[in-house]
Scaffold this motif. Structure first.
Motif, PDB file in Angstrom:
ATOM      1  N   GLN A 335       0.855  -1.181   0.000  1.00  0.00           N
ATOM      2  CA  GLN A 335       0.000   0.000   0.000  1.00  0.00           C
ATOM      3  C   GLN A 335       0.894   1.235   0.000  1.00  0.00           C
ATOM      4  OE1 GLN A 335      -2.621   0.611   3.323  1.00  0.00           O
ATOM      5  NE2 GLN A 335      -1.021   0.375   4.870  1.00  0.00           N
ATOM      6  N   ILE A 336       0.390   2.302  -0.618  1.00  0.00           N
ATOM      7  CA  ILE A 336       1.145   3.546  -0.735  1.00  0.00           C
ATOM      8  C   ILE A 336       0.976   4.350   0.551  1.00  0.00           C
ATOM      9  CG2 ILE A 336       1.498   5.628  -2.110  1.00  0.00           C
ATOM     10  CD1 ILE A 336       2.046   2.956  -3.559  1.00  0.00           C
ATOM     11  N   LYS A 337       2.103   4.750   1.138  1.00  0.00           N
ATOM     12  CA  LYS A 337       2.061   5.563   2.345  1.00  0.00           C
ATOM     13  C   LYS A 337       2.244   7.041   2.024  1.00  0.00           C
ATOM     14  CE  LYS A 337       1.898   4.143   6.045  1.00  0.00           C
ATOM     15  NZ  LYS A 337       0.751   3.889   6.940  1.00  0.00           N
ATOM     16  N   ASN A 338       3.113   7.352   1.058  1.00  0.00           N
ATOM     17  CA  ASN A 338       3.356   8.730   0.632  1.00  0.00           C
ATOM     18  C   ASN A 338       3.384   8.779  -0.889  1.00  0.00           C
ATOM     19  OD1 ASN A 338       3.767   9.947   3.276  1.00  0.00           O
ATOM     20  ND2 ASN A 338       5.683   8.808   3.331  1.00  0.00           N
ATOM     21  N   GLU A 339       2.801   9.828  -1.469  1.00  0.00           N
ATOM     22  CA  GLU A 339       2.780   9.983  -2.923  1.00  0.00           C
ATOM     23  C   GLU A 339       4.044  10.671  -3.436  1.00  0.00           C
ATOM     24  OE1 GLU A 339       0.552   8.933  -5.088  1.00  0.00           O
ATOM     25  OE2 GLU A 339      -1.109   8.270  -3.823  1.00  0.00           O
ATOM     26  N   THR A 340       4.505  11.716  -2.719  1.00  0.00           N
ATOM     27  CA  THR A 340       5.673  12.481  -3.170  1.00  0.00           C
ATOM     28  C   THR A 340       6.617  12.716  -1.989  1.00  0.00           C
ATOM     29  OG1 THR A 340       4.259  13.625  -4.773  1.00  0.00           O
ATOM     30  CG2 THR A 340       6.438  14.546  -4.364  1.00  0.00           C
ATOM     31  N   PRO A 341       7.788  12.082  -1.965  1.00  0.00           N
ATOM     32  CA  PRO A 341       8.191  11.032  -2.904  1.00  0.00           C
ATOM     33  C   PRO A 341       7.416   9.748  -2.646  1.00  0.00           C
ATOM     34  CG  PRO A 341       9.778  11.175  -1.132  1.00  0.00           C
ATOM     35  CD  PRO A 341       8.804  12.305  -0.920  1.00  0.00           C
ATOM     36  N   LEU A 342       7.339   8.908  -3.680  1.00  0.00           N
ATOM     37  CA  LEU A 342       6.562   7.686  -3.551  1.00  0.00           C
ATOM     38  C   LEU A 342       7.197   6.752  -2.523  1.00  0.00           C
ATOM     39  CD1 LEU A 342       4.146   6.049  -4.637  1.00  0.00           C
ATOM     40  CD2 LEU A 342       5.759   4.941  -6.194  1.00  0.00           C
ATOM     41  N   GLN A 343       6.419   6.326  -1.549  1.00  0.00           N
ATOM     42  CA  GLN A 343       6.872   5.366  -0.550  1.00  0.00           C
ATOM     43  C   GLN A 343       5.778   4.333  -0.335  1.00  0.00           C
ATOM     44  OE1 GLN A 343       7.829   8.203   2.644  1.00  0.00           O
ATOM     45  NE2 GLN A 343       9.957   7.553   2.476  1.00  0.00           N
ATOM     46  N   ALA A 344       6.170   3.070  -0.393  1.00  0.00           N
ATOM     47  CA  ALA A 344       5.217   1.975  -0.223  1.00  0.00           C
ATOM     48  C   ALA A 344       5.704   1.043   0.875  1.00  0.00           C
ATOM     49  CB  ALA A 344       5.061   1.208  -1.530  1.00  0.00           C
ATOM     50  N   GLU A 345       4.746   0.433   1.578  1.00  0.00           N
ATOM     51  CA  GLU A 345       5.090  -0.627   2.515  1.00  0.00           C
ATOM     52  C   GLU A 345       4.558  -1.939   1.951  1.00  0.00           C
ATOM     53  OE1 GLU A 345       3.259  -0.352   6.359  1.00  0.00           O
ATOM     54  OE2 GLU A 345       1.471   0.645   5.569  1.00  0.00           O
ATOM     55  N   TYR A 346       5.281  -3.024   2.215  1.00  0.00           N
ATOM     56  CA  TYR A 346       4.979  -4.311   1.606  1.00  0.00           C
ATOM     57  C   TYR A 346       4.639  -5.353   2.672  1.00  0.00           C
ATOM     58  CZ  TYR A 346       7.172  -2.408  -2.613  1.00  0.00           C
ATOM     59  OH  TYR A 346       7.487  -1.630  -3.708  1.00  0.00           O
ATOM     60  N   VAL A 347       3.820  -6.319   2.282  1.00  0.00           N
ATOM     61  CA  VAL A 347       3.601  -7.521   3.085  1.00  0.00           C
ATOM     62  C   VAL A 347       3.713  -8.732   2.164  1.00  0.00           C
ATOM     63  CG1 VAL A 347       2.147  -6.496   4.869  1.00  0.00           C
ATOM     64  CG2 VAL A 347       1.087  -7.385   2.793  1.00  0.00           C
ATOM     65  N   PHE A 348       4.188  -9.834   2.730  1.00  0.00           N
ATOM     66  CA  PHE A 348       4.282 -11.055   1.941  1.00  0.00           C
ATOM     67  C   PHE A 348       4.397 -12.243   2.880  1.00  0.00           C
ATOM     68  CE2 PHE A 348       8.523  -9.305   2.486  1.00  0.00           C
ATOM     69  CZ  PHE A 348       9.286 -10.391   2.890  1.00  0.00           C
ATOM     70  N   SER A 349       4.140 -13.408   2.322  1.00  0.00           N
ATOM     71  CA  SER A 349       4.348 -14.672   3.025  1.00  0.00           C
ATOM     72  C   SER A 349       5.569 -15.341   2.406  1.00  0.00           C
ATOM     73  CB  SER A 349       3.113 -15.565   2.890  1.00  0.00           C
ATOM     74  OG  SER A 349       3.371 -16.862   3.395  1.00  0.00           O
ATOM     75  N   PHE A 350       6.404 -15.951   3.246  1.00  0.00           N
ATOM     76  CA  PHE A 350       7.640 -16.566   2.763  1.00  0.00           C
ATOM     77  C   PHE A 350       7.841 -17.898   3.461  1.00  0.00           C
ATOM     78  CE2 PHE A 350      12.264 -17.247   2.798  1.00  0.00           C
ATOM     79  CZ  PHE A 350      12.574 -17.049   1.458  1.00  0.00           C
ATOM     80  N   THR A 351       8.256 -18.900   2.690  1.00  0.00           N
ATOM     81  CA  THR A 351       8.451 -20.243   3.236  1.00  0.00           C
ATOM     82  C   THR A 351       9.632 -20.911   2.556  1.00  0.00           C
ATOM     83  OG1 THR A 351       7.351 -22.374   3.645  1.00  0.00           O
ATOM     84  CG2 THR A 351       6.878 -21.287   1.566  1.00  0.00           C
ATOM     85  N   ARG A 352      10.159 -21.952   3.193  1.00  0.00           N
ATOM     86  CA  ARG A 352      11.191 -22.804   2.597  1.00  0.00           C
ATOM     87  C   ARG A 352      10.754 -24.261   2.679  1.00  0.00           C
ATOM     88  NH1 ARG A 352      14.519 -19.305   5.674  1.00  0.00           N
ATOM     89  NH2 ARG A 352      15.807 -17.910   4.405  1.00  0.00           N
ATOM     90  N   ALA A 353      11.580 -25.140   2.134  1.00  0.00           N
ATOM     91  CA  ALA A 353      11.242 -26.560   2.149  1.00  0.00           C
ATOM     92  C   ALA A 353      11.115 -27.097   3.569  1.00  0.00           C
ATOM     93  CB  ALA A 353      12.300 -27.357   1.387  1.00  0.00           C
ATOM     94  N   ASN A 354      11.925 -26.579   4.478  1.00  0.00           N
ATOM     95  CA  ASN A 354      11.951 -27.109   5.840  1.00  0.00           C
ATOM     96  C   ASN A 354      11.547 -26.081   6.890  1.00  0.00           C
ATOM     97  OD1 ASN A 354      14.197 -25.553   5.429  1.00  0.00           O
ATOM     98  ND2 ASN A 354      15.652 -26.966   6.385  1.00  0.00           N
ATOM     99  N   SER A 355      10.845 -25.034   6.471  1.00  0.00           N
ATOM    100  CA  SER A 355      10.363 -24.050   7.449  1.00  0.00           C
ATOM    101  C   SER A 355       8.999 -23.529   7.022  1.00  0.00           C
ATOM    102  CB  SER A 355      11.351 -22.885   7.605  1.00  0.00           C
ATOM    103  OG  SER A 355      11.547 -22.224   6.381  1.00  0.00           O
ATOM    104  N   PRO A 356       8.074 -23.362   7.966  1.00  0.00           N
ATOM    105  CA  PRO A 356       6.704 -22.960   7.641  1.00  0.00           C
ATOM    106  C   PRO A 356       6.626 -21.545   7.075  1.00  0.00           C
ATOM    107  CG  PRO A 356       6.879 -23.849   9.875  1.00  0.00           C
ATOM    108  CD  PRO A 356       8.268 -23.622   9.393  1.00  0.00           C
ATOM    109  N   SER A 357       5.478 -21.229   6.523  1.00  0.00           N
ATOM    110  CA  SER A 357       5.250 -19.878   6.007  1.00  0.00           C
ATOM    111  C   SER A 357       5.116 -18.894   7.156  1.00  0.00           C
ATOM    112  CB  SER A 357       3.991 -19.847   5.138  1.00  0.00           C
ATOM    113  OG  SER A 357       2.868 -20.333   5.858  1.00  0.00           O
TER     114      SER A 357
END
Length: 649
Positions: A335-357
């Motif tokens: 989601q965009i937090k500031n328009e000028t200058p443009l600043q966004a914050e991110y969310v994501f899910s991350f996993t590996r073969a031997n570790s949960p998301s």
């Protein structure tokens, strides 16, 4: 129809692996993060504070959502201006999902369209959260036609953008929604673009050669992904394989669409074999660029520079460097937090073969590190007891490199001597087995290694992740060179002293189930046990059983059940099933629309009439997956015990 499998006493129960809940597809809106999880035993919708908090359920208990791994379109969209969440809900895995609305804080789902499209598949492929306009494709499950719908979520107004048996899917939208890019797809990677403008009664061709204009000639595959309008809506920016087999960025001027331009990329940090996975606009000329490299995810934030010689410049790595390396991203949003200058914050899910998301949050700022908001873990099993896997790539019979991994029991477990081998075959066939703990295969792989088995996972020709040419090898050749790749991989492992190649089993889902049946029947000397999970058995009959819209695709990519019947019979496991010598187990979801239950039931009937004893389990509340906790426990236990019984450990 579930029978409790007889389980030998093991050190670690499957419930330990499944204690790590799935955390998938997060979206950040305001100060809250919305995501999918199986916290209560079925996949459902939850939210937490962006600073971290106890998850709050947003849907009634027991209501199960579709697995995002296999779902076209999006599971949900948060609509802050409407104070609603758009969520897709089906019935027990039948994939006839319907869009529903619930309040931001959760509630009882209300069908967006009432009963208008009941028992049809309505998939959301794009949603403008600022203007509350969404685009759906409609599969009525009765005819081959697929319709594109533009829907005003605030007023309920529905506008049809036409139909096509090849998709007519929304593939790009101008800033004011007056122009929509529509895509027909014939087989994987074979995409033709059209456009629709406000006031037009029919779409018009934009780029590519339609199937009915090819006169039997081969045309280059475009592999076009989502199209973002750039240059004040005068051009399109997208990923494609027009210039690069493993994907690249392309600019297409709407004033001269016959001349696409290859867009060079500056600043990539990864190395290894793989392909571009997509490019999506954050805001303005800032985009997120994603890659799949050796099965692992990389994501960059960068800037598109327009002009006569457009370029793309990477500005920072979001995912791919330590500690977010060698794993898979399951949803990356912002989601965009500031328009000028443009600043966004991110969310994501991350996993590996031997570790949960886990859910991660990247606050605004160029050099801030990702914050982990969750702490899912496998209970009762030390981390060092899980297998990270090792590279087991090999050269196939014709010189083609096949990417593969081998998962061996941890030395901490104390197993002695060569290990019995289980080969796991992914679905698709144009799919890929990746180091993804949230996908069905990985808990099974880990459970098998905990029980003393080595697990071999090849991504044979036809798999995604290695370029267009590699992926297209399997078209019109199911049960051909892909089979030879599997056999060659097993020969390669015969040289490994850690493997007991006299004790081998095979398991696969969907196309992987088809390949399991094919390998077990055509190469019976290789196997001591086989487990088929909802795999096609009789190809001509199977193609006629699936929904009409899917039949169009498989007639092109596999074969026509009438014109190509002899070929399909020759490549059907049914033709060779009299050669089966290994014990066989078959697992099936009752509501599966992709490989309907009668397909597996016919296989069981034929075998039993021939005097073959076969184990058959039907999950009455599942579709083309095994998602519910009780079913997953049963399924993993049943498969593992089946291999223990027939291979030893």
């Amino acid at each position: 129809m579930l029978e409790k499998p007889t389980i030998s006493k093991t050190q670690f129960p499957i419930e330990s692996l499944l204690s790590a809940r799935l955390l998938l597809e997060p979206q950040i809106v305001g100060d809250r993060i919305y995501f999918l999880s199986d916290l209560a035993g079925t996949l459902s919708l939850y939210s937490i504070a962006s600073s971290g908090s106890i998850p709050e359920p947003l849907l009634p208990g027991g209501l199960a959502l579709v697995n995002p791994h296999i779902m076209p379109g999006d599971n949900f969209h948060v609509l802050p201006k409407l104070g609603k969440v758009l969520v897709m809900i089906d019935k027990l895995g039948d994939e006839n999902y319907q869009p529903n609305l619930i309040p931001l804080g959760g509630g009882i789902p209300e069908p967006l369209f009432g009963n208008k499209y009941r028992d049809e598949q309505i998939a959301c492929v794009h949603c403008d959260k600022e203007k509350n306009i969404a685009y759906f494709f409609r599969d009525n499950r009765k005819t081959p036609d697929i319709e594109c719908l533009m829907v005003n979520l605030e007023t309920g107004e529905v506008k049809s953008l036409g139909t096509s048996i090849y998709g007519n899917a929304c593939n790009g939208v101008s800033s004011d929604h007056s122009t929509v890019i529509l895509a027909d797809g014939y087989t994987a990677g074979d995409v033709v673009l059209y456009y629709w403008k406000e006031g037009m009664t029919t779409r018009k061709l934009l780029y590519g050669v339609p199937l009915d204009q090819r006169d039997g000639k081969q045309v280059p595959l475009t592999g076009i992904g989502w199209c973002s309008f750039v240059d004040n809506d005068k051009g399109l920016f997208f990923e494609s394989t027009i210039f690069h087999d493993d994907g690249g960025l392309t600019y297409l001027s709407l004033d001269d669409p016959s001349k696409p331009i290859d867009v060079p990329i500056k600043g990539l940090r990864h190395s290894g074999e793989g392909e571009m996975a997509g490019v999506r606009r954050v805001k303005g000329d800032v985009f997120v660029l994603e890659y799949n490299i050796d099965g692992a995810s990389w994501a960059y934030e960068g800037r598109f520079h327009s002009g006569t010689s457009p370029t793309f410049e990477v500005e920072r790595v979001l995912i791919g460097n330590q500690p977010l390396s060698d794993g898979v991203v399951l949803g990356l949003e912002w989601q965009i937090k500031n328009e000028t200058p443009l600043q966004a914050e991110y969310v994501f899910s991350f996993t590996r073969a031997n570790s949960p998301s886990q859910i991660y949050h990247i606050p605004i700022g160029e050099k801030v590190a990702a914050e982990r908001l969750s702490s899912e873990k496998v209970l009762g099993i030390p981390d060092e007891y899980l297998s990270a896997g090792e590279d087991a790539s090999y050269t196939s019979f014709d010189g083609l490199r096949v990417s593969a991994r081998l998962y061996l029991p941890s030395s901490k477990l104390g197993y002695k001597g060569p290990r019995p081998l289980v080969e796991y075959v992914h679905g698709g066939p144009q799919g890929q087995e990746r180091p993804d703990f949230t996908w069905f295969s990985m808990p099974l792989i880990q459970y098998l290694t905990l029980n003393g088995f080595a697990v071999f996972v090849p991504n044979v020709r036809g798999s995604t992740g290695y370029g267009m040419r590699y992926m297209k090898w399997v078209d019109k050749d199911w049960g051909g060179k892909d089979v030879l790749d599997h056999v060659e991989g097993l020969k390669h492992l015969e040289k490994d002293s850690r493997i007991d190649s006299k004790r081998r089993g095979v398991v696969g889902r969907s196309y992987g189930g088809y390949m399991t049946l094919t390998l077990a029947s055509r190469h019976p000397e290789l196997w001591k046990a086989a487990v088929d999970m909802f795999g096609p058995y009789d190809l001509p009959t199977w193609v006629s059983r699936i929904p009409p819209t899917w039949q169009t695709y498989f007639r092109l990519s596999l074969g026509d059940p009438v014109k190509d019947k002899d070929f399909l019979v020759e490549r059907s496991p049914k033709t060779y099933m009299n050669q089966l010598s290994a014990p066989l187990m078959i697992l099936q979801g009752k509501h599966d629309p992709r490989v309907p239950e009668p397909e597996s039931a016919q296989l069981v009937k034929d075998l039993r009439e021939g005097g073959v004893n076969v184990d058959y389990v039907v999950y009455e509340d599942e579709g083309h997956d095994v998602l519910r906790f009780k079913n997953r426990v049963h399924c993993y236990n049943a498969i593992t015990e089946f291999f223990r019984k027939n291979l030893g450990n």
